[in-house]
Design a protein around this motif. Sequence first.
Motif, PDB file in Angstrom:
ATOM      1  N   ARG A 215      13.659 -35.059  -2.512  1.00 23.15           N
ATOM      2  CA  ARG A 215      15.009 -35.030  -1.955  1.00 23.15           C
ATOM      3  C   ARG A 215      15.876 -36.146  -2.530  1.00 23.15           C
ATOM      4  N   MET A 216      15.593 -36.594  -3.752  1.00 18.89           N
ATOM      5  CA  MET A 216      16.348 -37.701  -4.347  1.00 18.89           C
ATOM      6  C   MET A 216      17.825 -37.372  -4.539  1.00 18.89           C
ATOM      7  N   ASN A 217      18.192 -36.090  -4.555  1.00 23.07           N
ATOM      8  CA  ASN A 217      19.603 -35.726  -4.738  1.00 23.07           C
ATOM      9  C   ASN A 217      20.442 -35.941  -3.489  1.00 23.07           C
ATOM     10  N   ASP A 218      19.794 -35.989  -2.310  1.00 21.14           N
ATOM     11  CA  ASP A 218      20.591 -36.136  -1.095  1.00 21.14           C
ATOM     12  C   ASP A 218      20.047 -37.177  -0.113  1.00 21.14           C
ATOM     13  N   MET A 219      18.968 -37.856  -0.450  1.00 24.53           N
ATOM     14  CA  MET A 219      18.389 -38.859   0.437  1.00 24.53           C
ATOM     15  C   MET A 219      17.937 -40.079  -0.363  1.00 24.53           C
ATOM     16  N   GLY A 220      17.557 -41.133   0.355  1.00 30.14           N
ATOM     17  CA  GLY A 220      16.932 -42.289  -0.283  1.00 30.14           C
ATOM     18  C   GLY A 220      17.852 -43.463  -0.549  1.00 30.14           C
ATOM     19  N   THR A 221      19.139 -43.197  -0.691  1.00 32.11           N
ATOM     20  CA  THR A 221      20.122 -44.263  -0.904  1.00 32.11           C
ATOM     21  C   THR A 221      21.388 -43.919  -0.116  1.00 32.11           C
ATOM     22  N   VAL A 222      22.235 -44.911   0.040  1.00 32.89           N
ATOM     23  CA  VAL A 222      23.517 -44.693   0.723  1.00 32.89           C
ATOM     24  C   VAL A 222      24.574 -44.513  -0.365  1.00 32.89           C
ATOM     25  N   ASP A 223      25.153 -43.332  -0.392  1.00 37.63           N
ATOM     26  CA  ASP A 223      26.164 -43.024  -1.399  1.00 37.63           C
ATOM     27  C   ASP A 223      26.930 -41.784  -0.948  1.00 37.63           C
ATOM     28  N   THR A 224      28.081 -41.554  -1.543  1.00 40.49           N
ATOM     29  CA  THR A 224      28.901 -40.392  -1.233  1.00 40.49           C
ATOM     30  C   THR A 224      28.102 -39.118  -1.471  1.00 40.49           C
ATOM     31  N   GLY A 225      28.169 -38.199  -0.513  1.00 40.97           N
ATOM     32  CA  GLY A 225      27.524 -36.908  -0.650  1.00 40.97           C
ATOM     33  C   GLY A 225      26.055 -36.879  -0.256  1.00 40.97           C
ATOM     34  N   ARG A 226      25.541 -37.994   0.251  1.00 39.29           N
ATOM     35  CA  ARG A 226      24.129 -38.034   0.636  1.00 39.29           C
ATOM     36  C   ARG A 226      24.004 -38.026   2.151  1.00 39.29           C
ATOM     37  N   ASN A 227      22.866 -37.554   2.617  1.00 39.21           N
ATOM     38  CA  ASN A 227      22.545 -37.646   4.038  1.00 39.21           C
ATOM     39  C   ASN A 227      22.115 -39.074   4.303  1.00 39.21           C
ATOM     40  N   ALA A 228      22.779 -39.747   5.221  1.00 39.47           N
ATOM     41  CA  ALA A 228      22.428 -41.142   5.482  1.00 39.47           C
ATOM     42  C   ALA A 228      22.597 -41.481   6.946  1.00 39.47           C
ATOM     43  N   ASP A 229      21.487 -41.777   7.580  1.00 37.56           N
ATOM     44  CA  ASP A 229      21.508 -42.387   8.894  1.00 37.56           C
ATOM     45  C   ASP A 229      21.271 -43.863   8.631  1.00 37.56           C
ATOM     46  N   LEU A 230      22.060 -44.721   9.256  1.00 42.01           N
ATOM     47  CA  LEU A 230      21.979 -46.154   8.982  1.00 42.01           C
ATOM     48  C   LEU A 230      21.593 -46.933  10.223  1.00 42.01           C
ATOM     49  N   VAL A 231      20.812 -47.973  10.006  1.00 43.40           N
ATOM     50  CA  VAL A 231      20.460 -48.918  11.056  1.00 43.40           C
ATOM     51  C   VAL A 231      20.996 -50.265  10.605  1.00 43.40           C
ATOM     52  N   LEU A 232      21.882 -50.863  11.405  1.00 48.37           N
ATOM     53  CA  LEU A 232      22.451 -52.165  11.091  1.00 48.37           C
ATOM     54  C   LEU A 232      21.648 -53.215  11.846  1.00 48.37           C
ATOM     55  N   LEU A 233      21.118 -54.179  11.108  1.00 48.74           N
ATOM     56  CA  LEU A 233      20.185 -55.157  11.666  1.00 48.74           C
ATOM     57  C   LEU A 233      20.820 -56.519  11.883  1.00 48.74           C
ATOM     58  N   ASP A 234      20.176 -57.319  12.733  1.00 47.38           N
ATOM     59  CA  ASP A 234      20.623 -58.682  13.000  1.00 47.38           C
ATOM     60  C   ASP A 234      20.182 -59.667  11.923  1.00 47.38           C
ATOM     61  N   ALA A 235      19.140 -59.321  11.176  1.00 40.97           N
ATOM     62  CA  ALA A 235      18.594 -60.238  10.173  1.00 40.97           C
ATOM     63  C   ALA A 235      18.151 -59.445   8.944  1.00 40.97           C
ATOM     64  N   ASN A 236      17.926 -60.148   7.873  1.00 44.50           N
ATOM     65  CA  ASN A 236      17.600 -59.546   6.588  1.00 44.50           C
ATOM     66  C   ASN A 236      16.159 -59.008   6.568  1.00 44.50           C
ATOM     67  N   PRO A 237      15.976 -57.681   6.416  1.00 44.67           N
ATOM     68  CA  PRO A 237      14.635 -57.120   6.419  1.00 44.67           C
ATOM     69  C   PRO A 237      13.834 -57.452   5.156  1.00 44.67           C
ATOM     70  N   ILE A 238      14.508 -57.937   4.129  1.00 44.87           N
ATOM     71  CA  ILE A 238      13.785 -58.321   2.910  1.00 44.87           C
ATOM     72  C   ILE A 238      13.060 -59.647   3.121  1.00 44.87           C
ATOM     73  N   GLU A 239      13.544 -60.448   4.065  1.00 41.29           N
ATOM     74  CA  GLU A 239      12.850 -61.697   4.391  1.00 41.29           C
ATOM     75  C   GLU A 239      11.578 -61.423   5.180  1.00 41.29           C
ATOM     76  N   SER A 240      11.627 -60.432   6.067  1.00 41.34           N
ATOM     77  CA  SER A 240      10.460 -60.043   6.863  1.00 41.34           C
ATOM     78  C   SER A 240      10.715 -58.664   7.443  1.00 41.34           C
ATOM     79  N   VAL A 241       9.722 -57.789   7.354  1.00 39.44           N
ATOM     80  CA  VAL A 241       9.897 -56.467   7.956  1.00 39.44           C
ATOM     81  C   VAL A 241       9.983 -56.569   9.474  1.00 39.44           C
ATOM     82  N   GLN A 242       9.572 -57.674  10.052  1.00 39.43           N
ATOM     83  CA  GLN A 242       9.728 -57.883  11.495  1.00 39.43           C
ATOM     84  C   GLN A 242      11.207 -57.861  11.883  1.00 39.43           C
ATOM     85  N   ASN A 243      12.084 -58.169  10.929  1.00 40.34           N
ATOM     86  CA  ASN A 243      13.522 -58.134  11.190  1.00 40.34           C
ATOM     87  C   ASN A 243      14.031 -56.717  11.436  1.00 40.34           C
ATOM     88  N   LEU A 244      13.209 -55.715  11.118  1.00 36.44           N
ATOM     89  CA  LEU A 244      13.588 -54.330  11.401  1.00 36.44           C
ATOM     90  C   LEU A 244      13.653 -54.068  12.905  1.00 36.44           C
TER      91      LEU A 244
END
Length: 82
Positions: free
Chosen positions: A25-54
């Motif tokens: 489904r790389m044509n419509d999922m996997g990244t946030v961009d125009t024309g893609r299906n995107a559900d977003l979760v906005l976090l309080d902290a950077n998930p790249i620092e720790s997945v616990q931030n999710l």
Amino acid sequence: MEKAGIPPLHVLQMTTLKGAGFLDRMNDMGTVDTGRNADLVLLDANPIESVQNLRGINDVIRAGAYHDNQKLSSMKERLGTK
């Protein structure tokens, strides 16, 4: 996965880019961009620092609807998952 030594960035990629690739489904999922299906979760902290931030979810955009922290808390209360 993080406890197994997998870096947080790779954990995120597994659940987004690689998940979309696995589903072919790389044509419509996997990244946030125009024309893609995107559900977003906005976090309080950077998930790249720790997945616990999710766990620090502040806002959610699902199926085009915005749910702020107050609305999410209310939903959790109603469902008894707080």
